[in-house]
Design a protein around this motif. Sequence first.
Motif, PDB file in Angstrom:
ATOM      1  N   TYR A 231      16.373 120.397  41.835  1.00 12.81           N
ATOM      2  CA  TYR A 231      14.994 120.713  41.480  1.00 12.81           C
ATOM      3  C   TYR A 231      14.744 122.210  41.605  1.00 12.81           C
ATOM      4  O   TYR A 231      15.069 122.819  42.628  1.00 12.81           O
ATOM      5  CB  TYR A 231      14.025 119.953  42.401  1.00 12.81           C
ATOM      6  CG  TYR A 231      14.228 118.453  42.380  1.00 12.81           C
ATOM      7  CD1 TYR A 231      13.516 117.645  41.509  1.00 12.81           C
ATOM      8  CD2 TYR A 231      15.161 117.860  43.238  1.00 12.81           C
ATOM      9  CE1 TYR A 231      13.709 116.275  41.487  1.00 12.81           C
ATOM     10  CE2 TYR A 231      15.367 116.496  43.218  1.00 12.81           C
ATOM     11  CZ  TYR A 231      14.646 115.707  42.342  1.00 12.81           C
ATOM     12  OH  TYR A 231      14.853 114.343  42.310  1.00 12.81           O
TER      13      TYR A 231
ATOM     14  N   HIS B 190      15.267 112.707  44.611  1.00 10.16           N
ATOM     15  CA  HIS B 190      16.452 111.884  44.844  1.00 10.16           C
ATOM     16  C   HIS B 190      17.569 112.806  45.331  1.00 10.16           C
ATOM     17  O   HIS B 190      17.729 113.918  44.806  1.00 10.16           O
ATOM     18  CB  HIS B 190      16.885 111.162  43.561  1.00 10.16           C
ATOM     19  CG  HIS B 190      17.881 110.069  43.795  1.00 10.16           C
ATOM     20  ND1 HIS B 190      19.212 110.323  44.066  1.00 10.16           N
ATOM     21  CD2 HIS B 190      17.746 108.716  43.814  1.00 10.16           C
ATOM     22  CE1 HIS B 190      19.851 109.169  44.223  1.00 10.16           C
ATOM     23  NE2 HIS B 190      18.986 108.188  44.080  1.00 10.16           N
TER      24      HIS B 190
ATOM     25  N   GLN C 187      13.826 106.966  40.428  1.00  9.94           N
ATOM     26  CA  GLN C 187      14.959 107.756  39.957  1.00  9.94           C
ATOM     27  C   GLN C 187      16.235 106.928  39.880  1.00  9.94           C
ATOM     28  O   GLN C 187      17.087 107.166  39.013  1.00  9.94           O
ATOM     29  CB  GLN C 187      15.175 108.964  40.870  1.00  9.94           C
ATOM     30  CG  GLN C 187      14.083 110.014  40.768  1.00  9.94           C
ATOM     31  CD  GLN C 187      14.031 110.642  39.386  1.00  9.94           C
ATOM     32  OE1 GLN C 187      14.988 111.283  38.947  1.00  9.94           O
ATOM     33  NE2 GLN C 187      12.925 110.443  38.684  1.00  9.94           N
TER      34      GLN C 187
ATOM     35  N   ARG D 237      23.892 113.489  37.502  1.00 13.06           N
ATOM     36  CA  ARG D 237      22.931 114.208  38.331  1.00 13.06           C
ATOM     37  C   ARG D 237      21.979 114.931  37.381  1.00 13.06           C
ATOM     38  O   ARG D 237      22.416 115.555  36.408  1.00 13.06           O
ATOM     39  CB  ARG D 237      23.640 115.193  39.261  1.00 13.06           C
ATOM     40  CG  ARG D 237      24.785 114.561  40.026  1.00 13.06           C
ATOM     41  CD  ARG D 237      25.426 115.497  41.027  1.00 13.06           C
ATOM     42  NE  ARG D 237      24.641 115.547  42.260  1.00 13.06           N
ATOM     43  CZ  ARG D 237      25.070 116.150  43.373  1.00 13.06           C
ATOM     44  NH1 ARG D 237      26.242 116.759  43.380  1.00 13.06           N
ATOM     45  NH2 ARG D 237      24.325 116.162  44.458  1.00 13.06           N
ATOM     46  N   LEU D 238      20.694 114.831  37.652  1.00 12.05           N
ATOM     47  CA  LEU D 238      19.670 115.400  36.787  1.00 12.05           C
ATOM     48  C   LEU D 238      19.133 116.689  37.393  1.00 12.05           C
ATOM     49  O   LEU D 238      19.024 116.810  38.617  1.00 12.05           O
ATOM     50  CB  LEU D 238      18.531 114.406  36.588  1.00 12.05           C
ATOM     51  CG  LEU D 238      18.933 113.012  36.083  1.00 12.05           C
ATOM     52  CD1 LEU D 238      17.707 112.120  35.942  1.00 12.05           C
ATOM     53  CD2 LEU D 238      19.688 113.094  34.762  1.00 12.05           C
TER      54      LEU D 238
ATOM     55  N   LEU E 200      18.726 107.081  36.703  1.00 12.52           N
ATOM     56  CA  LEU E 200      20.133 107.436  36.884  1.00 12.52           C
ATOM     57  C   LEU E 200      21.048 106.294  36.440  1.00 12.52           C
ATOM     58  O   LEU E 200      22.115 106.531  35.853  1.00 12.52           O
ATOM     59  CB  LEU E 200      20.397 107.781  38.349  1.00 12.52           C
ATOM     60  CG  LEU E 200      19.760 109.080  38.850  1.00 12.52           C
ATOM     61  CD1 LEU E 200      19.850 109.175  40.368  1.00 12.52           C
ATOM     62  CD2 LEU E 200      20.421 110.291  38.209  1.00 12.52           C
TER      63      LEU E 200
ATOM     64  N   ASN F 194      19.851 114.550  42.660  1.00 14.42           N
ATOM     65  CA  ASN F 194      19.309 115.465  41.664  1.00 14.42           C
ATOM     66  C   ASN F 194      19.104 116.872  42.215  1.00 14.42           C
ATOM     67  O   ASN F 194      19.249 117.115  43.405  1.00 14.42           O
ATOM     68  CB  ASN F 194      17.989 114.919  41.120  1.00 14.42           C
ATOM     69  CG  ASN F 194      18.175 113.606  40.361  1.00 14.42           C
ATOM     70  OD1 ASN F 194      19.259 113.314  39.867  1.00 14.42           O
ATOM     71  ND2 ASN F 194      17.121 112.830  40.292  1.00 14.42           N
TER      72      ASN F 194
ATOM     73  N   TYR G 228      15.868 119.118  37.354  1.00 12.59           N
ATOM     74  CA  TYR G 228      14.454 119.160  36.990  1.00 12.59           C
ATOM     75  C   TYR G 228      13.884 120.571  37.142  1.00 12.59           C
ATOM     76  O   TYR G 228      14.140 121.251  38.149  1.00 12.59           O
ATOM     77  CB  TYR G 228      13.643 118.236  37.897  1.00 12.59           C
ATOM     78  CG  TYR G 228      13.773 116.762  37.587  1.00 12.59           C
ATOM     79  CD1 TYR G 228      12.968 116.162  36.623  1.00 12.59           C
ATOM     80  CD2 TYR G 228      14.686 115.963  38.274  1.00 12.59           C
ATOM     81  CE1 TYR G 228      13.067 114.811  36.349  1.00 12.59           C
ATOM     82  CE2 TYR G 228      14.796 114.606  38.003  1.00 12.59           C
ATOM     83  CZ  TYR G 228      13.982 114.035  37.040  1.00 12.59           C
ATOM     84  OH  TYR G 228      14.090 112.693  36.770  1.00 12.59           O
TER      85      TYR G 228
ATOM     86  N   TRP H 291      25.463 118.912  37.408  1.00 14.22           N
ATOM     87  CA  TRP H 291      24.382 118.162  36.768  1.00 14.22           C
ATOM     88  C   TRP H 291      24.666 118.005  35.280  1.00 14.22           C
ATOM     89  O   TRP H 291      25.384 118.790  34.676  1.00 14.22           O
ATOM     90  CB  TRP H 291      23.026 118.815  37.014  1.00 14.22           C
ATOM     91  CG  TRP H 291      22.874 120.259  36.619  1.00 14.22           C
ATOM     92  CD1 TRP H 291      23.100 121.349  37.402  1.00 14.22           C
ATOM     93  CD2 TRP H 291      22.433 120.772  35.347  1.00 14.22           C
ATOM     94  NE1 TRP H 291      22.831 122.504  36.708  1.00 14.22           N
ATOM     95  CE2 TRP H 291      22.416 122.185  35.451  1.00 14.22           C
ATOM     96  CE3 TRP H 291      22.034 120.183  34.156  1.00 14.22           C
ATOM     97  CZ2 TRP H 291      22.030 123.001  34.394  1.00 14.22           C
ATOM     98  CZ3 TRP H 291      21.657 120.996  33.097  1.00 14.22           C
ATOM     99  CH2 TRP H 291      21.661 122.379  33.226  1.00 14.22           C
TER     100      TRP H 291
END
Length: 374
Positions: A78, A73, A160, A51-52, A164, A76, A54, A144
Amino acid sequence: MLASHSRSKHKRVAFFFLFTFPLLTLFLLPFAINPIQTSNPNPNPNPRPPRLAYLITGGDARRLRRLLRALYHPLNFYVIQFGADTSENERVDLEAFLRAEELVRKYGNVRVVERGCHASNDGPTEVACMLHAVVILLREFKGWSWFLNLDISDYPLMPQDDILHIFSYLPRELNFIDHTSKIGSKEHERVRSLIVDPALYISNKSGVVWVKEKRNVPSSFKIFVGSPRMVLSRTFLEYCIRGWENLPRTLLLYYSNFVHSKESYIHTVICNSNQFQNTTINNDLRFMLDIKPPRQLFDAMADSGAPFVHGFNTDDHELDRIDRELLGGSMLDRQSFLSYKLPGLIRPTTMSKKMERLLLRLLEPENFRTKQCK
């Protein structure tokens, strides 16, 4: 004597496994992405995607909306950070957009920083704003693996799902950060010069003040500089924020009077840390737009394998083409995601192969170890 020799041998073995296993894992990336077929009728070669997290910064709500739509996504997280001088209308506009998006409400993975971050363009307050966003991500979102900082001049070049998918095969301690210690003529300007950033103390002030006095080049650590855009591991950022040793805090004090701190603080911390200096890949995973871009700009971006592009100063028509031909439309427009039962499900496209080839080039012997914190 024998016991001492045994301890020394064990330390060498531990050192080998600590720094060699991540490297071996990276060099096996093509085999992991294209696994050898076996007789197992139901193979499961794909690891669970990461999991990113941002950080998106800017003051233009319209461009922030566009960037978020392109990046969104459900997996993720944010954080959106306005500048302190952003108008209240811009904030209201963005928050209304977020309330109207059913997918955002369903997953609850977008936060808007309540107070705008007041930062001078050339001062350390830019680093402070980024670290503040990292604190929010660590406090409010769990699970994340990587942090990415983007602003409204950035844009994704692939869905995304593809990012991923490729990151699924990477060791979670890797950090993508453009860096060098060869600062040359910048030494006098950056290292020896002193500045005061009024935004550290007064909320309605901006613009750094240069101090006449100079300081010596530090001898207890080595200065590194590079791109302010990066992809950093959660482990490294926890080290910076929670600091189980004094290096991040010591350098934060040093950089409080350093011009363009965002182009040096993180780079210097990671390259002076024994724990993290061997986790760097010397690239920020951005395609940089030149002042005079090539005639075949779109093809160059699409074939680069970089997951992001940096340098769009306006809502350029090229972004429409990126949306249409590379991203396949916004995730927020794909209502089928609302029916997903498994949030870990991703659907990569052939674009992921281009990012795979980029990573393999970065991992070639002449590009990897030889360019780490040099």
